[in-house]
Write a protein that holds these residues in place. Sequence first.
Motif, mmCIF file in Angstrom:
data_model
loop_
_atom_site.group_PDB
_atom_site.id
_atom_site.type_symbol
_atom_site.label_atom_id
_atom_site.label_comp_id
_atom_site.label_asym_id
_atom_site.label_seq_id
_atom_site.Cartn_x
_atom_site.Cartn_y
_atom_site.Cartn_z
ATOM 1 N N TYR A 148 0.702 -5.262 7.591
ATOM 2 C CA TYR A 148 1.047 -5.159 6.174
ATOM 3 C C TYR A 148 2.116 -4.084 5.959
ATOM 4 N N PHE A 149 1.959 -2.959 6.639
ATOM 5 C CA PHE A 149 2.897 -1.848 6.492
ATOM 6 C C PHE A 149 4.288 -2.224 7.005
ATOM 7 N N ASP A 150 4.323 -2.950 8.118
ATOM 8 C CA ASP A 150 5.603 -3.342 8.711
ATOM 9 C C ASP A 150 6.312 -4.426 7.904
ATOM 10 N N ASN A 151 5.558 -5.153 7.090
ATOM 11 C CA ASN A 151 6.132 -6.217 6.252
ATOM 12 C C ASN A 151 5.663 -6.031 4.800
ATOM 13 N N PRO A 152 6.055 -4.915 4.174
ATOM 14 C CA PRO A 152 5.524 -4.587 2.839
ATOM 15 C C PRO A 152 6.091 -5.472 1.736
ATOM 16 N N GLN A 153 5.266 -5.770 0.746
ATOM 17 C CA GLN A 153 5.706 -6.509 -0.439
ATOM 18 C C GLN A 153 6.146 -5.546 -1.538
ATOM 19 N N GLN A 154 5.720 -4.291 -1.420
ATOM 20 C CA GLN A 154 6.125 -3.232 -2.341
ATOM 21 C C GLN A 154 6.501 -2.011 -1.497
ATOM 22 N N ASP A 155 6.651 -0.872 -2.135
ATOM 23 C CA ASP A 155 7.001 0.343 -1.393
ATOM 24 C C ASP A 155 5.932 0.658 -0.352
ATOM 25 N N PRO A 156 6.304 0.865 0.910
ATOM 26 C CA PRO A 156 5.322 1.171 1.954
ATOM 27 C C PRO A 156 4.673 2.525 1.723
ATOM 28 N N ILE A 157 3.428 2.657 2.196
ATOM 29 C CA ILE A 157 2.709 3.917 2.056
ATOM 30 C C ILE A 157 2.275 4.462 3.411
ATOM 31 N N SER A 158 1.414 3.700 4.137
ATOM 32 C CA SER A 158 0.914 4.223 5.409
ATOM 33 C C SER A 158 0.420 3.105 6.313
ATOM 34 N N ASP A 159 0.657 3.265 7.610
ATOM 35 C CA ASP A 159 0.124 2.321 8.600
ATOM 36 C C ASP A 159 -1.177 2.828 9.200
ATOM 37 N N LYS A 160 -1.723 3.899 8.649
ATOM 38 C CA LYS A 160 -2.969 4.474 9.145
ATOM 39 C C LYS A 160 -4.173 3.885 8.406
ATOM 40 N N VAL A 161 -5.352 4.084 8.967
ATOM 41 C CA VAL A 161 -6.597 3.733 8.277
ATOM 42 C C VAL A 161 -7.348 5.031 8.006
ATOM 43 N N PHE A 162 -8.158 5.018 6.958
ATOM 44 C CA PHE A 162 -8.827 6.239 6.516
ATOM 45 C C PHE A 162 -10.330 6.011 6.423
ATOM 46 N N LEU A 163 -11.072 6.970 6.889
ATOM 47 C CA LEU A 163 -12.521 6.925 6.790
ATOM 48 C C LEU A 163 -12.910 7.650 5.502
ATOM 49 N N VAL A 164 -13.645 6.961 4.648
ATOM 50 C CA VAL A 164 -14.036 7.518 3.349
ATOM 51 C C VAL A 164 -15.551 7.586 3.272
#
Length: 228
Positions: A148-164
Amino acid sequence: MDTLLPILKTSDYRKDEKLQFKEFLFNDAIAPVVAYGKDSGNAMVYEGAANESDLYARFPAIKKEALANLKAIDVPYQITEAEGTNVLFAEGHEYASEKILDKAYMIKIAADLKCDTLMVGIPFKGVLMAIDSNSEMRLKLPVIVKQYFDNPQQDPISDKVFLVQNGEVVAMGGEKLPKNESEDNFVISENKAQNYGIKLKSKNIDELVTDINTSFKQVMLMICYSFK
């Protein structure tokens, strides 16, 4: 009317501008940046501080107001099943990604997914995806987020995942994470065989328990990426 809100940006966003009201989503230089600005409807206006004293004095109130305004925004989401795992998508709303900063929102998501800890992706603006961090899809979500990050439909944010956990980001996973040189209570290192070592700096038993749990979650996210 201008509304003060947090806006997620890539990790290198205005990195040389020291007097802008911004911070990292997670305490790491490769984490996305949270910038604070006023949404005028047609544009975002980012105000800077006059000097360091002004920055430190005003930032807490600016952050508090921005997060309160974010909390007041209703961002719908839907849960679908994929390969036996419930996957939550919040998409199509301008502030969907920023909802990772809304503690109450993230707690509600975890409750709806019937889990204690979430794995969350925010690859580009307007998208937030989340799964139970213990689900079978935990090994695939990092790959999906990267795509998704490499092919963004809007402004890219992060290619990382986050533990919440409990509504707050407690760990970040990604490819080639650098050694943690911060003043946190633990440092994670990795050798070429992808064996991980954890050096704890805890000052008391309460910190030790917290640091063991947090560092373990960090390592688990790093391991997830090794299965790509």
